[in-house]
Design an enzyme around this catalytic site. Sequence first.
Site, PDB file in Angstrom:
ATOM      1  N   GLU A  76       0.693  -1.395  -0.322  1.00 21.28           N
ATOM      2  CA  GLU A  76      -0.149   0.087   0.383  1.00 21.28           C
ATOM      3  C   GLU A  76       0.582   1.269  -0.340  1.00 21.28           C
ATOM      4  OE1 GLU A  76      -4.021   1.853   2.052  1.00 21.28           O
ATOM      5  OE2 GLU A  76      -2.855  -0.339   3.420  1.00 21.28           O
ATOM      6  N   GLY A  89      -8.035   4.800   6.639  1.00 24.90           N
ATOM      7  CA  GLY A  89      -8.923   4.596   7.664  1.00 24.90           C
ATOM      8  C   GLY A  89      -8.510   4.445   8.748  1.00 24.90           C
ATOM      9  N   ALA A  90      -8.206   3.008   8.292  1.00 24.59           N
ATOM     10  CA  ALA A  90      -7.538   1.878   9.412  1.00 24.59           C
ATOM     11  C   ALA A  90      -6.140   1.750   9.603  1.00 24.59           C
ATOM     12  CB  ALA A  90      -8.034   0.479   9.394  1.00 24.59           C
ATOM     13  N   SER A  91      -5.277   2.541   8.834  1.00 25.52           N
ATOM     14  CA  SER A  91      -3.617   2.309   8.366  1.00 25.52           C
ATOM     15  C   SER A  91      -2.953   3.559   7.873  1.00 25.52           C
ATOM     16  CB  SER A  91      -2.906   0.786   8.080  1.00 25.52           C
ATOM     17  OG  SER A  91      -3.206   1.271   6.523  1.00 25.52           O
ATOM     18  N   THR A  92      -1.657   4.078   8.485  1.00 25.95           N
ATOM     19  CA  THR A  92      -0.782   5.079   7.619  1.00 25.95           C
ATOM     20  C   THR A  92       0.179   4.504   7.185  1.00 25.95           C
ATOM     21  OG1 THR A  92      -2.158   7.059   9.255  1.00 25.95           O
ATOM     22  CG2 THR A  92      -0.283   7.301   8.559  1.00 25.95           C
ATOM     23  N   GLN A  93       0.487   4.799   6.144  1.00 25.62           N
ATOM     24  CA  GLN A  93       1.605   4.553   5.862  1.00 25.62           C
ATOM     25  C   GLN A  93       3.387   5.493   5.087  1.00 25.62           C
ATOM     26  OE1 GLN A  93      -1.494   1.348   5.572  1.00 25.62           O
ATOM     27  NE2 GLN A  93      -1.279   3.056   3.675  1.00 25.62           N
TER      28      GLN A  93
END
Length: 468
Positions: free
Chosen positions: A252, A286-290
Amino acid sequence: MYLTIESVLSTCPDKETLDVQEQDSVVDTIYRFCRHRTVDPRTCVLRNEKGQALDPTYSLSLCGIKDGDTVYLGESAMEQAPATKTCDVRCAVIAAAAALIGTIGLIAVCVSQGWTSSLSDQYGIVLDAGSTHTQLFVYRWPGLRRNNTAATVTQVASCRAEGSGIAQYSDDPTKAGPSLDGCLSTVAMTAVPAHARADTPIYLGATAGMRLLRERSSETSTQIMTSVKTTLRHYPFQFEPVQARIISGMEEGSFSWVTVNYLVGNFENNVQSLSPTTYGALDMGGASTQITFVPPSDVTIPLEDATLLRVYGVDYHVYAHSFLCYGRVEAERRFFANLVVEGNYTSEVENPCAPSGYNLTLPASYLFEAPCSQGRQALLAWGSEVTLPYHIDAAVTNFTMVGSSSYADCVAHVDKLFNFSQACDYASCSFNGVYQPSLHGKFQSSTQQSAPIAVRHGRRCKTSQAHC
């Protein structure tokens, strides 16, 4: 699944069977095999049993690797692999949406040498199955062009599917696939001409919402993906089961990085450059950050955060890390749950980050029964769970967040979501003891808007092309 890797390197004849996931990338598998061996993974290539080199940017499943297969590790990946092939149009199309980049109209595309195109325009369909919703995109690119050239891909249509994401169908997985019918039957079937449908690939990339569900119930996540694949098979587009899958956090982040650098023109400019220039990418879902960027060449990236990407024939050694549970929805959920705990579970809870007079009522079940509140992922992300006392029934209890508009208190409460004091086993860390090289170059978000990033150590901010 189990994959046997047999090294045919003269310097390291060896063999090992690894427990891998079908979504693991080829390059990550190479790095994993080489981790405890005196082999530079950047000089290696994996070949299947037919002797065909596997594209390092692809997942094992996309390369046709199955449980029990044997692959062979050899030398000179970039010279021997169809590696002049970096990613074809279809690879780039799935990259576009898998990184939550729904509003952009151009994506990074590279074409393999010797690729023969048709006279007609070509199309690709991508469904970005995020944690809050699923978005369908239809792309078009010119079919006729010279070999070894890049194609400009244009977004020609988009559609938001019903519901709030396929992971939300955990109570009835059979409804996940049909939730896509509205967009497929109207927008996709209208945007792609009838003569082109059989040659139009369709992909679905599910992100952190489904990764969290898979942690909680692999059976349920499999049932949802089965429902999705069943629906996609009903349409006259080109589809194989491996084209609908749950992508990893590293994928992602990497797709987001590819998109950002294509949009600013870096890849084309770097083809003849001795000093390639790239932007770092920030991608909050919404659920993760990269966070993904190329550090200076003298920085050694730990294998778990390293990936090799080859675009337009140029190699990029990229740092990529995905923070599960730090997407907007999940971080906010944890923030609210913390307020309730610190407010001693009273029905009204002061929220210093909301303006005075603003109220928001949330069910206790929403705050305390999610994977990022309780269980393994909560412990990995936050180091602790947030729980309700036994005498409170989550099914019938609500909490109202009452805005108090206090900047100082807001900062103090948000700070509690990050552990800046955890021991760092590396030269530098961001938070929670996660390795991160010193920031390098400029950063942009995958939505084409500039976005700052800061690394905090204790109470001090260190920035590079950013502000705190």
